[in-house]
Design a protein around this motif. Structure first.
Motif, PDB file in Angstrom:
ATOM      1  N   ALA A  24       0.853  -1.190   0.000  1.00  0.00           N
ATOM      2  CA  ALA A  24       0.000   0.000   0.000  1.00  0.00           C
ATOM      3  C   ALA A  24       0.889   1.241   0.000  1.00  0.00           C
ATOM      4  O   ALA A  24       1.805   1.349   0.813  1.00  0.00           O
ATOM      5  CB  ALA A  24      -0.912   0.006   1.222  1.00  0.00           C
ATOM      6  N   VAL A  25       0.618   2.160  -0.906  1.00  0.00           N
ATOM      7  CA  VAL A  25       1.415   3.373  -1.033  1.00  0.00           C
ATOM      8  C   VAL A  25       0.489   4.572  -0.936  1.00  0.00           C
ATOM      9  O   VAL A  25      -0.424   4.728  -1.748  1.00  0.00           O
ATOM     10  CB  VAL A  25       2.185   3.400  -2.375  1.00  0.00           C
ATOM     11  CG1 VAL A  25       2.829   4.751  -2.593  1.00  0.00           C
ATOM     12  CG2 VAL A  25       3.236   2.298  -2.404  1.00  0.00           C
ATOM     13  N   GLY A  26       0.726   5.425   0.067  1.00  0.00           N
ATOM     14  CA  GLY A  26      -0.121   6.583   0.265  1.00  0.00           C
ATOM     15  C   GLY A  26       0.570   7.906  -0.004  1.00  0.00           C
ATOM     16  O   GLY A  26      -0.081   8.952   0.018  1.00  0.00           O
ATOM     17  N   ASP A  27       1.883   7.869  -0.280  1.00  0.00           N
ATOM     18  CA  ASP A  27       2.599   9.103  -0.582  1.00  0.00           C
ATOM     19  C   ASP A  27       3.887   8.746  -1.309  1.00  0.00           C
ATOM     20  O   ASP A  27       4.312   7.581  -1.351  1.00  0.00           O
ATOM     21  CB  ASP A  27       2.893   9.908   0.689  1.00  0.00           C
ATOM     22  CG  ASP A  27       3.603   9.085   1.746  1.00  0.00           C
ATOM     23  OD1 ASP A  27       4.735   8.625   1.477  1.00  0.00           O
ATOM     24  OD2 ASP A  27       3.023   8.872   2.826  1.00  0.00           O
ATOM     25  N   LEU A  28       4.517   9.739  -1.877  1.00  0.00           N
ATOM     26  CA  LEU A  28       5.708   9.503  -2.686  1.00  0.00           C
ATOM     27  C   LEU A  28       6.896   9.067  -1.845  1.00  0.00           C
ATOM     28  O   LEU A  28       7.759   8.313  -2.311  1.00  0.00           O
ATOM     29  CB  LEU A  28       6.055  10.763  -3.478  1.00  0.00           C
ATOM     30  CG  LEU A  28       5.001  11.214  -4.493  1.00  0.00           C
ATOM     31  CD1 LEU A  28       5.455  12.479  -5.204  1.00  0.00           C
ATOM     32  CD2 LEU A  28       4.711  10.108  -5.498  1.00  0.00           C
ATOM     33  N   GLU A  29       6.950   9.522  -0.596  1.00  0.00           N
ATOM     34  CA  GLU A  29       8.042   9.108   0.284  1.00  0.00           C
ATOM     35  C   GLU A  29       7.987   7.605   0.541  1.00  0.00           C
ATOM     36  O   GLU A  29       9.023   6.918   0.526  1.00  0.00           O
ATOM     37  CB  GLU A  29       7.978   9.868   1.603  1.00  0.00           C
ATOM     38  CG  GLU A  29       8.293  11.350   1.498  1.00  0.00           C
ATOM     39  CD  GLU A  29       7.148  12.163   0.913  1.00  0.00           C
ATOM     40  OE1 GLU A  29       6.023  11.626   0.814  1.00  0.00           O
ATOM     41  OE2 GLU A  29       7.368  13.340   0.581  1.00  0.00           O
TER      42      GLU A  29
END
Length: 350
Positions: free
Chosen positions: A223-228
């Motif tokens: 799961a990816v919620g931001d570019l960081e």
């Protein structure tokens, strides 16, 4: 330099059926308007609406901007779901002002999108088989199955036996751990030729995802919620696939950047829209036109429901056309009907 003259928001429920709700955002500037959508979930605590009304909306009014990316400071004042709706509306407004199709403005190269479908957990295997059969019959070439401990191997086996060539993703919803029992199950799933194992572990545990990727041939999709987080996942080799969820990433601007990073790394990518009023799905179609979106995306409205955008965002034989002859989202919005059905409204103007 263009200005945003008005920011309206509507909380709207579908007039029949399960009555799902969305918050629709309308931005006005000059002679054009742009629209965005965010789904209202059962877990919503009212924060996204409060953010729109108290912080994000007021920050937009009278704002001078050259490109949608210039609005990111205002969008960052609130919840990511609200930011996604505002960001989408900014892109739609900007493109309509300039006569540009949204897909082209984002860098899309496709004229049509191949579609997939999602199958929620069911109580019986024959029900699962029937729903997959329905999805395949509608032309979808990829199915995502929601799994959980105790409901994983058998439904995946059932689908794979019926459809040996179907692209199949198992979405674990963060429900597994690195216990020997769970790892045995995840490795067992790998034997069924999955396109991806999505969200197997808690979202922040990228190291666990990296260790699983070494043990399975299927692409792991954290799961990816931001570019960081995506940068960290790429560095750790914590997967090989990315699901672009507009609401989770905060809109088209961040989702396009995430696509670019994943594409450069050779990851598979697919998209999904949010909400049921067609605006979120139309935005996802434009995003899925990007060259790195290699897996079929969930970008079509359910057939048979009320239509709020024209033409409706519908799959025909498993394909959705990318609107390339009309500016912005490429769909006309039924503002009168939205206004009539709204249960809550916000209006801000200069």
């Amino acid at each position: 330099m263009p200005r945003i003259d008005g920011c309206d928001a509507y909380r709207v429920a579908m007039p029949r059926g399960r009555r799902p709700e969305s918050v629709l955002v309308r931005l006005a500037g000059g002679d054009a308007v742009g629209w965005g959508e965010m789904a209202v979930s059962d877990r919503s605590d009212g924060r996204p609406w409060a953010d729109l009304e108290e912080r994000m909306g007021p920050a937009l009014i009278g704002l001078d901007w050259e490109r949608p990316e210039d609005v990111s400071a205002a969008a960052d004042l609130g919840a990511r779901e609200a930011a996604a709706a505002i960001d989408t509306a900014c892109w739609d407004l900007w493109c309509r002002t300039r006569g540009l199709p949204l897909a082209h403005a984002l860098g899309g190269t496709r004229t049509s999108i191949v579609t997939g479908a999602r199958i929620s957990p069911e109580a019986a295997l024959d029900t699962i088989a029937g729903r997959v059969n329905q999805a395949v019959g509608a032309g979808h070439t990829r199915v995502t199955l929601d799994i959980r401990p105790g409901w994983d191997i058998e439904p995946v086996r059932t689908i794979r036996q019926a459809y040996p060539a179907l692209a199949l993703i198992a979405d674990a919803g963060h429900a597994y751990t690195e216990s020997p029992e769970h790892l045995t199950v995840l490795e067992g799933l790998d034997s069924y030729g999955l396109a991806a194992i999505e969200r197997p572990f808690p979202a922040g545990d990228l190291a666990a995802h990296a260790r699983l990727q070494l043990r399975v041939s299927a692409a792991v999709a954290p799961a990816v919620g931001d570019l960081e987080t995506l940068d960290a996942a790429l560095s750790l080799e914590a997967g090989r696939a990315l699901h672009l969820r507009l609401e989770r990433l905060g809109g088209l601007t961040a989702a396009r950047s995430a696509h670019d990073l994943a594409y450069a790394a050779g990851w598979d990518v697919w998209c999904s829209g949010s909400g049921v009023f067609g605006i979120g799905q139309a935005a996802a179609v434009a995003l899925a036109a990007l060259p790195g979106c290699t897996l079929p995306s969930e970008v079509s409205d359910p057939a048979g429901g009320p239509v709020f955008v024209t033409p409706p965002v519908r799959s025909s034989g498993g394909v959705v056309g990318v609107p390339l002859t009309q500016p912005g989202l490429g769909h006309e919005i039924d503002e009168e009907r939205i206004e009539r059905l709204a249960t809550r409204r916000m209006r801000l103007s200069t």
